[in-house]
Design an enzyme around this catalytic site. Structure first.
Site, PDB file in Angstrom:
ATOM      1  N   GLN A 249      30.696  42.378   3.612  1.00 47.23           N
ATOM      2  CA  GLN A 249      31.219  43.198   4.702  1.00 47.23           C
ATOM      3  C   GLN A 249      30.169  44.258   5.041  1.00 47.23           C
ATOM      4  OE1 GLN A 249      33.910  42.806   6.493  1.00 47.23           O
ATOM      5  NE2 GLN A 249      34.931  41.191   5.320  1.00 47.23           N
TER       6      GLN A 249
ATOM      7  N   ASN B 245      35.818  39.805  -2.657  1.00 50.83           N
ATOM      8  CA  ASN B 245      35.925  41.135  -2.044  1.00 50.83           C
ATOM      9  C   ASN B 245      37.378  41.584  -1.899  1.00 50.83           C
ATOM     10  OD1 ASN B 245      34.904  43.468  -0.359  1.00 50.83           O
ATOM     11  ND2 ASN B 245      36.121  42.406   1.179  1.00 50.83           N
TER      12      ASN B 245
ATOM     13  N   GLU C 226      36.840  28.758  -2.122  1.00 51.97           N
ATOM     14  CA  GLU C 226      35.527  29.096  -1.567  1.00 51.97           C
ATOM     15  C   GLU C 226      34.618  27.886  -1.783  1.00 51.97           C
ATOM     16  OE1 GLU C 226      32.210  30.336  -0.076  1.00 51.97           O
ATOM     17  OE2 GLU C 226      33.948  31.668   0.072  1.00 51.97           O
TER      18      GLU C 226
ATOM     19  N   ASP D 135      40.228  34.953   6.073  1.00 50.60           N
ATOM     20  CA  ASP D 135      39.171  35.767   6.689  1.00 50.60           C
ATOM     21  C   ASP D 135      38.078  34.797   7.132  1.00 50.60           C
ATOM     22  OD1 ASP D 135      37.403  37.698   7.507  1.00 50.60           O
ATOM     23  OD2 ASP D 135      36.788  38.277   5.489  1.00 50.60           O
TER      24      ASP D 135
ATOM     25  N   CYS E 132      36.923  38.527  12.670  1.00 51.33           N
ATOM     26  CA  CYS E 132      35.752  39.217  13.228  1.00 51.33           C
ATOM     27  C   CYS E 132      35.522  38.825  14.684  1.00 51.33           C
ATOM     28  CB  CYS E 132      34.510  38.907  12.394  1.00 51.33           C
ATOM     29  SG  CYS E 132      34.089  37.151  12.313  1.00 51.33           S
TER      30      CYS E 132
ATOM     31  N   GLU F  89      36.737  44.302  14.572  1.00 49.35           N
ATOM     32  CA  GLU F  89      37.422  43.488  13.563  1.00 49.35           C
ATOM     33  C   GLU F  89      38.925  43.718  13.707  1.00 49.35           C
ATOM     34  OE1 GLU F  89      36.101  41.292   9.807  1.00 49.35           O
ATOM     35  OE2 GLU F  89      34.971  42.265  11.409  1.00 49.35           O
TER      36      GLU F  89
END
Length: 346
Positions: free
Chosen positions: A168, A202, A218, A278, A303, A337
Site C-alpha cells: 500500500q 497486510n 494468494e 482487494d 483502487c 481508493e
C-alpha cells in the site's frame, strides 16, 4: 485535483447504487508516499539528476515533496554518490520506505557484475538495504527484507516484506482502511473470514483477531512465505494461507478438483461469515463475483472506482451496501481508493 472535487465526482458516480453517508479519509499532503520510482536524466555536463515522465517527456526534478521523509533525506545523498562513479548506463532508481526501513534499487543497462566493488562500497557507505539490477542479474547488499509496523487503533502489528511485494503506497491511509474495516464488522456475528488477494498479509494479520479462523489466498509464492512469517511475528495461529487463484479456490470449495497445495487444510472446517477482496485495477471477474456473492458479508477494497461500480451493479442484485468509504491514497490527484461493506439481502 482538490479533495472536495474528487469526492463530489465519485459520490455522483455511485449515487445510483448508494445514497447514504460516505466516510472520507484525507491523506497528508506531504511525506505520505512510501514508494518512489525515478528515471535518470543525463545532463549535457555529464552529471545526472532524477526525472519523471510528463506527457511522454522526461522532466528533470530536484525534489519530491510527497515522498516519505526518509526517501527525501536520501535522494540528494544518493545522487551525489552516483555522480561520482556509478552514473554510467544507470536508467532508474527506486526507493521503498516503511516506518522502520528504507531500501534503494538501482537499474542499469549494463552488466552489474562489472561494478560489484563500487556498489559494495556505496552500500556500506549508506548503510541501507541496497539492490542493483540489470538484465537477468540482481545483486543484494545488506539484505532486501524490510520491517514495517502498523498501528491499528490501540494495537501494533509487525510485518516483513520486500521490494517485490505489492505494498500500500500510503501507510497513513493503509492504517485508516484497516481501522474502517474493523469498525464495519465490530458489531457483526463473526465466524470465519475468507480473504482473496491477501499478499503478504497486510489486512489479514490485523483482522485475524476479529475472527475464529481465516482462510487467505494468494498466487505469489513469495508473498505466501512473507505472510506465514508475519503470522509468526505477531503470534497468530488462526490463519491458513493457500497459494491458489480465485478460480482454483472456487473449484476446491465446490469439490471439483483437489490440490496438493491444500494439503493439511480442511475447507469443510471453515464457516465463512465474511469475505474480503482487494483486487487489482481490473476489478473482479465474473467467476469471483459468483464465488463471493454466496457469502453473507462482503468487504470490497478497490483502487479503481470505475471497475468497482461495474462489480457493484452485479453484487447489489443479491447484497445491499451498508457502509461506504473514500480513501485519498494519492493527494492532489484524481485517484481515489474505495471501501464498500455489503450484506446479503433478507
Amino acid at each position: 485535483m482538490y479533495f472536495e472535487e474528487k469526492i463530489a465526482l465519485n459520490k455522483a458516480l455511485f449515487s445510483s447504487l448508494y445514497d447514504g453517508e460516505i466516510q472520507c479519509y484525507k491523506s497528508p499532503l506531504k511525506f505520505y508516499r512510501t514508494r518512489a520510482e525515478f528515471s535518470i536524466y543525463h545532463k549535457d555536463n555529464g552529471r545526472i539528476s532524477y526525472a519523471m515522465y510528463e506527457n511522454k517527456k522526461k522532466i528533470p526534478i530536484e525534489k519530491f515533496d510527497i515522498a516519505d521523509k526518509k526517501i527525501q533525506e536520501y535522494m540528494p545523498i544518493l545522487l551525489n554518490n552516483l555522480n561520482e562513479n556509478l552514473k554510467h548506463k544507470l536508467f532508474g532508481v527506486e526507493f521503498l520506505a516503511t516506518k522502520l526501513d528504507l531500501s534503494i534499487t538501482l537499474l542499469f543497462h549494463k552488466n552489474i557484475e562489472l561494478i560489484v566493488q563500487d556498489l559494495q562500497e556505496l552500500a556500506e557507505k549508506l548503510n541501507l538495504k541496497f539492490i542493483a539490477r540489470s538484465r537477468g542479474k540482481k545483486l543484494v547488499f545488506n539484505g532486501e527484507n524490510l520491517r514495517q509496523v502498523l498501528k491499528i487503533n490501540t494495537n501494533e502489528f509487525l510485518y516483513e516484506l520486500n521490494n517485490d511485494c505489492f505494498i500500500q503506497p500510503n501507510t497513513f491511509i493503509n492504517e485508516k482502511m484497516i481501522e474502517w474495516i474493523i469498525s464495519c464488522i465490530e458489531d457483526d456475528f463473526k465466524q470465519d473470514l475468507l480473504e482473496l488477494y491477501c499478499g503478504y498479509g497486510n489486512f489479514t494479520i490485523a483482522l485475524a483477531r476479529s475472527f475464529k479462523k481465516v482462510l487467505a489466498t494468494e498466487i505469489s509464492k513469495k508473498n505466501v512465505e512473507f505472510a506465514l512469517k508475519n503470522c509468526t511475528l505477531n503470534s497468530i495461529e488462526n490463519i491458513a494461507f493457500t497459494r491458489l487463484s480465485s478460480e482454483e479456490l472456487s473449484q476446491a470449495l465446490k469439490k471439483e478438483r483437489e490440490f496438493n497445495r491444500l494439503k493439511g487444510v480442511n475447507l469443510d472446517s471453515f464457516k465463512i461469515s465474511h469475505v474480503l477482496v482487494d483486487p487489482p485495477r481490473a476489478g473482479l471477474d465474473l467467476s469471483v463475483i459468483e464465488l463471493i456473492k454466496n457469502y453473507e458479508n462482503i468487504i470490497y477494497i478497490s483502487c479503481n472506482p470505475i471497475t468497482l461500480k461495474e462489480n457493484l451493479e452485479i453484487l447489489c442484485q443479491s447484497h445491499e451496501i451498508l457502509n461506504f468509504a473514500f480513501f485519498d491514497q494519492f493527494a492532489n490527484t484524481p485517484h481515489l481508493e474505495c471501501g464498500v461493506y455489503l450484506r446479503k439481502k433478507a
